[in-house]
Design a protein around this motif. Sequence first.
Motif, PDB file in Angstrom:
ATOM      1  N   UNK A 155       0.838  -1.201   0.000  1.00 15.72           N
ATOM      2  CA  UNK A 155       0.000   0.000   0.000  1.00 15.72           C
ATOM      3  C   UNK A 155       0.874   1.253   0.000  1.00 15.72           C
ATOM      4  N   UNK A 156       1.918   1.246   0.806  1.00 14.57           N
ATOM      5  CA  UNK A 156       2.834   2.386   0.847  1.00 14.57           C
ATOM      6  C   UNK A 156       3.506   2.623  -0.491  1.00 14.57           C
ATOM      7  N   UNK A 157       3.957   1.550  -1.139  1.00 10.94           N
ATOM      8  CA  UNK A 157       4.602   1.702  -2.439  1.00 10.94           C
ATOM      9  C   UNK A 157       3.609   2.190  -3.488  1.00 10.94           C
ATOM     10  N   UNK A 158       2.380   1.677  -3.451  1.00  7.84           N
ATOM     11  CA  UNK A 158       1.375   2.130  -4.405  1.00  7.84           C
ATOM     12  C   UNK A 158       1.081   3.619  -4.211  1.00  7.84           C
ATOM     13  N   UNK A 159       0.891   4.045  -2.964  1.00 11.93           N
ATOM     14  CA  UNK A 159       0.601   5.453  -2.706  1.00 11.93           C
ATOM     15  C   UNK A 159       1.765   6.354  -3.108  1.00 11.93           C
ATOM     16  N   UNK A 160       2.983   5.895  -2.876  1.00 10.12           N
ATOM     17  CA  UNK A 160       4.138   6.701  -3.274  1.00 10.12           C
ATOM     18  C   UNK A 160       4.224   6.820  -4.796  1.00 10.12           C
ATOM     19  N   UNK A 161       3.980   5.737  -5.520  1.00 11.87           N
ATOM     20  CA  UNK A 161       3.992   5.790  -6.989  1.00 11.87           C
ATOM     21  C   UNK A 161       2.881   6.695  -7.506  1.00 11.87           C
ATOM     22  N   UNK A 162       1.702   6.594  -6.912  1.00 14.32           N
ATOM     23  CA  UNK A 162       0.589   7.451  -7.313  1.00 14.32           C
ATOM     24  C   UNK A 162       0.906   8.923  -7.049  1.00 14.32           C
ATOM     25  N   UNK A 168       2.437  16.563 -12.706  1.00 13.72           N
ATOM     26  CA  UNK A 168       1.498  17.500 -13.323  1.00 13.72           C
ATOM     27  C   UNK A 168       1.660  18.912 -12.783  1.00 13.72           C
ATOM     28  N   UNK A 169       2.830  19.243 -12.276  1.00 14.32           N
ATOM     29  CA  UNK A 169       3.069  20.537 -11.651  1.00 14.32           C
ATOM     30  C   UNK A 169       2.836  21.701 -12.611  1.00 14.32           C
ATOM     31  N   UNK A 170       3.108  21.503 -13.906  1.00  8.75           N
ATOM     32  CA  UNK A 170       2.904  22.600 -14.862  1.00  8.75           C
ATOM     33  C   UNK A 170       1.433  22.849 -15.153  1.00  8.75           C
ATOM     34  N   UNK A 181      -1.538  20.199  -7.945  1.00 10.73           N
ATOM     35  CA  UNK A 181      -1.207  18.801  -8.206  1.00 10.73           C
ATOM     36  C   UNK A 181       0.075  18.400  -7.475  1.00 10.73           C
ATOM     37  N   UNK A 182       1.025  19.310  -7.419  1.00 16.09           N
ATOM     38  CA  UNK A 182       2.264  19.039  -6.695  1.00 16.09           C
ATOM     39  C   UNK A 182       1.977  18.830  -5.210  1.00 16.09           C
ATOM     40  N   UNK A 183       1.144  19.687  -4.639  1.00 17.28           N
ATOM     41  CA  UNK A 183       0.817  19.575  -3.217  1.00 17.28           C
ATOM     42  C   UNK A 183       0.045  18.286  -2.921  1.00 17.28           C
ATOM     43  N   UNK A 184      -0.923  17.955  -3.771  1.00 18.14           N
ATOM     44  CA  UNK A 184      -1.709  16.736  -3.574  1.00 18.14           C
ATOM     45  C   UNK A 184      -0.809  15.503  -3.712  1.00 18.14           C
ATOM     46  N   UNK A 185       0.052  15.486  -4.735  1.00 16.99           N
ATOM     47  CA  UNK A 185       0.969  14.367  -4.934  1.00 16.99           C
ATOM     48  C   UNK A 185       1.933  14.195  -3.774  1.00 16.99           C
ATOM     49  N   UNK A 186       2.430  15.309  -3.252  1.00 20.92           N
ATOM     50  CA  UNK A 186       3.341  15.250  -2.113  1.00 20.92           C
ATOM     51  C   UNK A 186       2.621  14.713  -0.876  1.00 20.92           C
ATOM     52  N   UNK A 187       1.371  15.122  -0.690  1.00 16.37           N
ATOM     53  CA  UNK A 187       0.588  14.632   0.445  1.00 16.37           C
ATOM     54  C   UNK A 187       0.377  13.120   0.339  1.00 16.37           C
ATOM     55  N   UNK A 188       0.036  12.635  -0.851  1.00 12.17           N
ATOM     56  CA  UNK A 188      -0.172  11.199  -1.050  1.00 12.17           C
ATOM     57  C   UNK A 188       1.140  10.438  -0.826  1.00 12.17           C
ATOM     58  N   UNK A 189       2.255  11.005  -1.310  1.00 12.16           N
ATOM     59  CA  UNK A 189       3.570  10.377  -1.071  1.00 12.16           C
ATOM     60  C   UNK A 189       3.871  10.278   0.416  1.00 12.16           C
ATOM     61  N   UNK A 190       3.528  11.316   1.160  1.00 11.49           N
ATOM     62  CA  UNK A 190       3.821  11.298   2.596  1.00 11.49           C
ATOM     63  C   UNK A 190       2.997  10.233   3.316  1.00 11.49           C
ATOM     64  N   UNK A 220      11.998  22.616 -17.124  1.00  8.50           N
ATOM     65  CA  UNK A 220      13.116  21.987 -16.407  1.00  8.50           C
ATOM     66  C   UNK A 220      12.658  21.418 -15.066  1.00  8.50           C
ATOM     67  N   UNK A 221      11.786  22.145 -14.387  1.00  6.56           N
ATOM     68  CA  UNK A 221      11.267  21.668 -13.106  1.00  6.56           C
ATOM     69  C   UNK A 221      10.430  20.407 -13.325  1.00  6.56           C
ATOM     70  N   UNK A 222       9.584  20.435 -14.342  1.00  8.14           N
ATOM     71  CA  UNK A 222       8.769  19.260 -14.621  1.00  8.14           C
ATOM     72  C   UNK A 222       9.635  18.063 -15.008  1.00  8.14           C
ATOM     73  N   UNK A 223      10.647  18.282 -15.816  1.00  6.77           N
ATOM     74  CA  UNK A 223      11.534  17.184 -16.208  1.00  6.77           C
ATOM     75  C   UNK A 223      12.269  16.608 -15.002  1.00  6.77           C
ATOM     76  N   UNK A 224      12.648  17.461 -14.058  1.00  6.94           N
ATOM     77  CA  UNK A 224      13.277  16.968 -12.829  1.00  6.94           C
ATOM     78  C   UNK A 224      12.335  16.020 -12.096  1.00  6.94           C
ATOM     79  N   UNK A 225      11.052  16.410 -11.969  1.00  5.71           N
ATOM     80  CA  UNK A 225      10.086  15.558 -11.276  1.00  5.71           C
ATOM     81  C   UNK A 225       9.803  14.274 -12.049  1.00  5.71           C
ATOM     82  N   UNK A 226       9.780  14.353 -13.380  1.00  6.66           N
ATOM     83  CA  UNK A 226       9.542  13.154 -14.191  1.00  6.66           C
ATOM     84  C   UNK A 226      10.694  12.164 -14.012  1.00  6.66           C
TER      85      UNK A 226
END
Length: 135
Positions: free
Chosen positions: A21-28, A35-37, A42-51, A108-114
């Motif tokens: 479950x932890x790995x799935x949530x981190x990947x999600x 989708x930060x651009x 989306x960045x905030x929601x993704x970071x929350x799910x990762x946490x 460049x920021x998006x490519x870093x996250x990708x």
Amino acid sequence: LCDRRQRHQDRHPSMWVFLNLGQFLMCLGLTIRCLINTHFSFFLIGTFICSIGFCFTTSAANKFPNIWFLEKEIFAAKSLILFVLFASDTVGFYISTVFITKSSTKHEVQMFFVIQSAILIAFHILNAIFFKDLP
């Protein structure tokens, strides 16, 4: 050692559920962060799910030494594993400041996250493939 692992897995299946479950949530979360651009939320929601996924992973990682190490080594192994988890998180935070500067473009920021997401998701997939029965 194999019998010990199997007995522990039978008694504590939650460790495997927490890890997966932890790995799935981190990947999600990592995928959503890409989708930060589109919008910064989306960045905030993704970071929350990762946490949230990180919490499950940390909980499972605390139980691994009970299977893999002798009783006199369990405390040192747990300490080392938890240290590495938090140290890698800290290193990841500081690495982003090296690659992303004030002059970085949105692309460049998006490519870093990708790239960051692809590397971490690849590790999670490999972990799920090779360690599906045992951690």
